[in-house]
Design a protein around this motif. Structure first.
Motif, PDB file in Angstrom:
ATOM      1  N   THR B  20       0.812  -1.350  -0.081  1.00 64.48           N
ATOM      2  CA  THR B  20      -0.004  -0.192  -0.115  1.00 64.48           C
ATOM      3  C   THR B  20       0.895   1.123  -0.021  1.00 64.48           C
ATOM      4  O   THR B  20       0.813   2.254  -0.675  1.00 64.48           O
ATOM      5  CB  THR B  20      -0.692  -0.115   1.143  1.00 64.48           C
ATOM      6  N   ILE B  24       1.265   3.996  -3.078  1.00 68.01           N
ATOM      7  CA  ILE B  24       0.878   5.474  -2.519  1.00 68.01           C
ATOM      8  C   ILE B  24       2.163   6.596  -3.209  1.00 68.01           C
ATOM      9  O   ILE B  24       2.070   7.285  -3.849  1.00 68.01           O
ATOM     10  CB  ILE B  24       0.648   5.845  -1.173  1.00 68.01           C
ATOM     11  N   ARG B 192      -1.600  11.331   7.543  1.00 75.20           N
ATOM     12  CA  ARG B 192      -1.324  11.716   5.898  1.00 75.20           C
ATOM     13  C   ARG B 192      -1.783  13.171   5.540  1.00 75.20           C
ATOM     14  O   ARG B 192      -2.312  13.940   6.528  1.00 75.20           O
ATOM     15  CB  ARG B 192      -2.393  10.854   5.240  1.00 75.20           C
ATOM     16  N   THR B 232      -3.504   0.402   5.798  1.00 76.28           N
ATOM     17  CA  THR B 232      -4.142  -0.438   5.016  1.00 76.28           C
ATOM     18  C   THR B 232      -5.665  -0.901   5.539  1.00 76.28           C
ATOM     19  O   THR B 232      -6.604  -0.801   4.852  1.00 76.28           O
ATOM     20  CB  THR B 232      -3.504  -1.629   4.993  1.00 76.28           C
ATOM     21  N   ALA B 272      -5.178   3.270  -2.233  1.00 70.77           N
ATOM     22  CA  ALA B 272      -3.682   3.899  -2.276  1.00 70.77           C
ATOM     23  C   ALA B 272      -3.585   4.945  -3.416  1.00 70.77           C
ATOM     24  O   ALA B 272      -3.128   5.889  -3.168  1.00 70.77           O
ATOM     25  CB  ALA B 272      -2.755   2.884  -2.657  1.00 70.77           C
TER      26      ALA B 272
END
Lengths: 660, 311
Positions: B20, B24, B192, B232, B272
């Motif tokens: 993942t 990304i 994130r 994930t 992702a």
């Protein structure tokens, strides 16, 4: 044979309970006869409480004749037994701690003063819990309150006396409210037993009941530290010696909750709106308590604020319970059981972790001579075992799984969520707000307890005070460690016990605790999963991980690090202070004084204060107006005798005219 | 059998989690006109970290050394509590929404303590920020998951997913609003954009990376693995709710599981790429504007709850 066993078990139960209840009186005599024998007095309390605890546990299963014998003057039902257990457990643990703790402070306060007050205090709490009539209840209530005052002022410092004064005023405002409440619902007799009060309240008018309910909320709320009557608590609790703080927070506040539960059960009805007021007060306490705990840097004040938060949660629970009782019963029934489960569990868990944390804070303060988190740090390296205990206690205070507190709060949140889904829109709306605020308070409480542990115990010592501490003797460590283990064990013992009591289904050891289909948790499955995962990871680490370890300095970007570069508790809570600034009274004073002869070099002193908006916007104006009224009243006090006689005469004439 | 299915869910997530992160990074690189490293690089990184020597600061205590294990354990617990492939088999007691909230908080708390046990300003700063964010987002998570549970009529995550499979996008309005809140929470919980910048260790941006700055070697590997697993699980949870296809419901067959796993891989790739797109389009917010972000997600959550209650 069987009869003989029954009778002897009954006698044993009776004897144990009597021993437990007599222990504080005996302890009081010990103080009187031998004022300096701390160990003897505390041992009497420990053993007596142990006996009382066992006897109370037995009383759940065996008919205890002693309570029936004193029937009109005592009233002991399951609720009283539960609170008796709490009082005995708390007294036993804190007295055990006091054996080693009180001698540490022999220069700050004489043991006799604190121990004498403790004996009265415990007597008062026991009396409140078993009292069966209004005058007895109020008598023991007052014994408890006044003894608590002497615990608060035990070191006679200026700070303690100020805290004691605030406490004394607030607690007596509470007492007056209680008296007023009783006068409203049971006006005919001062010697009314609870049954008389129930009968009298049944005939009282709506408005006198409403006023009485409000007065009782104020009276018990001010004792339990419910916002806006909480102002005394963060001053008073930290000033008492730590084992007394533990008793004040872990046991006296629950006794106030007991009072509220007992009295609200006397009311013939409690409408939706009154219950909503209880919820509002509880939520305010939960929010402001956790917010102040999150930004506080004094260890013991942080814990005092955390007590306000937890009592707020419990009052919220009681309010929700009262709201649910006005809802359609077939839906609300299981939810009522869920919320009762929360209240019982949370009182037990709160007693364990709060008493443990207060005692731990007392140990830290005794060894480092400071309660200020900003001056601590790095204690985990010197006291690994003790730090493990405090970590468990903090996790317990943070209500994280798989500790007992989590399952208590789960019962509350799950009941609220179920209520939102199932009840009519009005109830669902109220419960949504409750759920949101409870979750926010839980989040802030998480921050507060993790801050407490990690600033005091992790990293490097921030000052010399914390840098050179001696090793801890077992006698000091045992009581907090016991509380830490207790906080874990409640998940396995208290959770199934109370769940079996409040819910249908007798045996729920190993099985799910379920409030509705699919709304369930399982203490054992959760713990087993955690253990299996931990074992698995350790195994993987052993199999694959490299064992090469080098001990180095912390990465310092090339410039040497000093302990002062670490975040302090104040710094840690900086973002919270910023995000919640409308709800805090923040004050920063920067004083710049240029040094003589060097106008470009100045010494700067920054004083940053975090105050309470309640004190600033509620208490201060009230105090100011009382003072200004008093200064007007002072004008007629001219010191001339003739004027006074005139005033007396005028008053007499006025009274007579009114009377005729 | 339950144990076997729980193992399948966990193993699938554990196996794919580094991928993942790789996808990304690759996606972001493409969107920024770079070529980017292989999507399998995170596996190599973790493997090489596991074999390296560790440095541990002299100022740390036993807490520092226990953190990687606890954090990884909490991530693994979440893989059990939020099933990714086989659903309808876990007992509701283990997937209860509040247990999930507690497990998430548990991992966060230990990361925070790891950062505090370094005597370094970087670690402390990350800890303070992470703890604040965790505290602020708590009501949002609780309200969001409660709304989902209320719509599904089941209080376990398992039941929520089962209901999504049986009646996809029932109560569309409330569901969509709640899903928006859940997406915002996922971005926040996993550090994130726009909450945190996962690519740098600079003090201006950092939350998660600051806390683990002092870790190295196998411990760092465990922590990075845990972060990948958590990301994930949560991303796949959102994807499974939005596109509830390919989830294996009882009766379970081998073919079903294989189809489920391949569709699961597709969802991981899609999630992702969406995260990569979001991270390219959105700039990082100042930390002291985070209350706006949290309030936005709270507004979504409450709007979802109100719509669910009123309709």
């Amino acid at each position: 044979m069987r009869e003989f066993v029954d009778i002897s078990m009954g006698l044993l139960t009776e004897l144990l309970v009597i021993t437990g209840c007599a222990a504080p009186c005996v302890a009081g005599f010990v103080v009187l006869l031998a004022p300096h024998r701390n160990t003897v007095m505390q041992s009497v309390l420990v053993l007596g409480s142990l006996a009382g605890f066992c006897g109370t546990i037995l009383s759940f299963f065996i008919e205890n004749p002693i309570f029936a014998l004193l029937a009109p003057y005592t009233m002991v039902d399951a609720v009283s037994l539960f609170f008796l257990l709490l009082v005995f457990a708390g007294t036993g643990i804190t007295s055990f701690f006091a054996i080693a703790y009180v001698p540490l402070y022999k220069y700050a306060f004489p043991a006799s003063r604190v121990n004498g007050a403790t004996a009265f205090f415990v007597t008062g709490m026991l009396g409140v819990v078993v009292a069966g009539s209004v005058p007895l209840f109020l008598f023991f209530w007052e014994v408890m309150s006044i003894a608590a005052y002497f615990l608060v002022v035990s070191d006679r410092s200026a700070e303690s006396i100020k805290a004691g004064l605030i406490y004394f005023v607030m607690t007596h405002l509470g007492l007056v409210s209680l008296l007023g409440g009783f006068a409203l619902i049971a006006p005919d007799s001062i010697f009314a037993t609870w049954q008389d009060v129930v009968i009298a309240a049944g005939g009282a008018s709506y408005w006198s009941l409403a006023f009485a309910f409000a007065l009782f909320c104020i009276g018990f709320g001010s004792k339990a530290g419910i916002v806006p009557f909480h102002a005394w608590l963060p001053y008073a609790h930290p000033q008492a010696p730590s084992h007394s703080s533990a008793l004040l927070s872990g046991v006296m506040l629950p006794v106030a909750v007991f009072g509220f539960i007992r009295i609200s059960s006397l009311f013939p009805f409690i409408p939706f709106e009154w219950a909503c007021m209880v919820i509002a007060a509880g939520l305010l306490s939960a929010f402001f308590g956790s917010l102040h705990a999150a930004v506080e840097k004094d260890m013991k004040r942080l814990l005092a604020y955390s007590s306000i938060e937890h009592m707020g949660l419990i009052f919220t629970g009681i309010g929700v319970l009262l709201v649910l009782k006005t809802a359609p019963h077939e839906i609300a029934g299981p939810l009522i059981e869920g919320v009762s489960l929360f209240i019982a569990l949370h009182l037990v868990n709160h007693m364990f972790f709060k008493a443990g944390l207060f005692m731990s804070a007392g140990i830290v303060a005794a060894k480092t001579h400071t309660r200020n988190l900003d001056e601590l740090g790095g204690l985990a390296k010197r006291w690994p075992l003790f730090s493990g205990g405090v970590l468990l206690l903090s996790l317990s205070a943070a209500a994280l799984p798989p500790l007992g507190t989590f399952f208590g709060e789960w019962a509350l949140m799950q009941s609220l969520a179920l209520g939102i889904a199932q009840l009519p829109l009005l109830f669902a709306g109220v419960l949504s707000i409750v759920l949101m605020v409870v979750a926010l308070a839980a989040g802030l409480a998480l921050l507060a307890s993790i801050k407490l542990f990690s600033v005091a115990f992790l990293g490097r010592a921030r000052t010399e005070k914390a840098a050179h501490v001696e090793s801890l003797p077992w006698s000091l460590m045992l009581a907090p460690l016991f509380c830490a283990v207790g906080g874990v064990l409640t998940a396995f013992i208290a959770v199934p016990f109370f769940a079996a009591h409040t819910m249908r289904g007798a045996n729920i050891v190993f099985s799910d605790i379920s409030l509705a289909p699919t709304a369930s948790v399982n203490v054992w499955a959760t713990a087993a999963t955690v253990l299996v995962l931990a074992g698995l990871i350790l195994l993987v680490r052993r199999l694959f991980g490299a064992e090469k370890v080098r001990i180095t300095a912390t990465w310092d970007c090339g410039a040497p690090l000093t302990p002062r570069m670490q975040y302090t508790a104040t710094g840690f809570a900086g973002p919270v202070r910023f995000f919640f600034r409308p709800f805090l009274f923040l004050k920063k004073t920067l004083t710049v004084t240029p040094l003589a002869g060097h106008s470009w070099i100045a010494s700067r002193v920054l004083i940053s204060e975090v105050g309470s908006v309640w004190e600033r916007w509620v208490y201060q104006p009230v105090a100011d107006s009382v003072l200004s009224v008093a200064s007007y009243a002072a004008r007629i006090q001219s010191g001339i005798v003739q004027v006074y006689i005139l005033i007396i005469f005028v008053t007499l004439v006025a009274t007579l005219t009114l009377a005729i | 059998m339950t144990l076997l299915f729980a193992c399948i869910n966990t193993i699938v997530i554990v196996a794919i989690a580094p991928l993942t992160i790789g996808i990304i990074r690759k996606g972001k690189a493409y969107l920024q006109n770079r070529r980017g490293a292989s999507i399998f690089l995170p596996y190599l990184q973790i493997a090489s970290l596991m074999r390296k020597e560790m440095t541990i600061t002299e100022h740390s205590s036993w807490v520092f050394r226990s953190v990687p294990f606890v954090v990884l354990a909490s991530a693994l617990f979440i893989t059990i509590a939020i099933p990714a492939v086989v659903i309808g088999v876990m007992p509701s007691a283990l997937t209860n929404i509040f247990v999930v909230v507690g497990a998430l908080a548990f991992g966060a708390v230990f990361l925070v303590m790891g950062g505090m046990d370094t005597a370094s300003t970087f670690g402390n700063m990350g800890s303070s920020r992470e703890m604040t964010l965790s505290a602020l987002v708590e009501p949002v998570i609780v309200i969001t998951l409660s709304t989902l549970a209320l719509l599904a009529g089941s209080w376990g995550v398992d039941g929520i997913l089962t209901n999504a499979v049986l009646n996809p996008w029932a109560d569309g309005g409330a569901f969509a609003l709640t899903l928006c809140a859940l997406l915002l929470i996922t971005l926040l919980e996993n550090a994130r954009y726009p909450v945190d910048n996962p690519a740098t260790h600079l003090e201006l941006t950092m939350v998660h990376e600051a806390m683990i700055l002092e870790y190295s070697g196998p411990y760092l590997a465990l922590l990075e693995y845990a972060a990948a697993i958590k990301l994930t699980v949560m991303a796949v949870f959102v994807a499974n709710l939005a596109l509830p296809y390919g989830l294996v419901v009882a009766p379970v067959s081998l073919v079903g599981i294989l189809v489920g796993i391949s569709l699961f891989c597709g969802k991981v790739g899609l999630a992702a790429l969406v995260i990569a797109l979001v991270e390219t389009l959105v700039v990082k917010m100042r930390f002291y504007r985070m209350q706006e972000y949290v309030l936005l997600s709270l507004a979504f959550a409450l709007a979802g709850l109100s719509v669910a209650l009123l309709t």
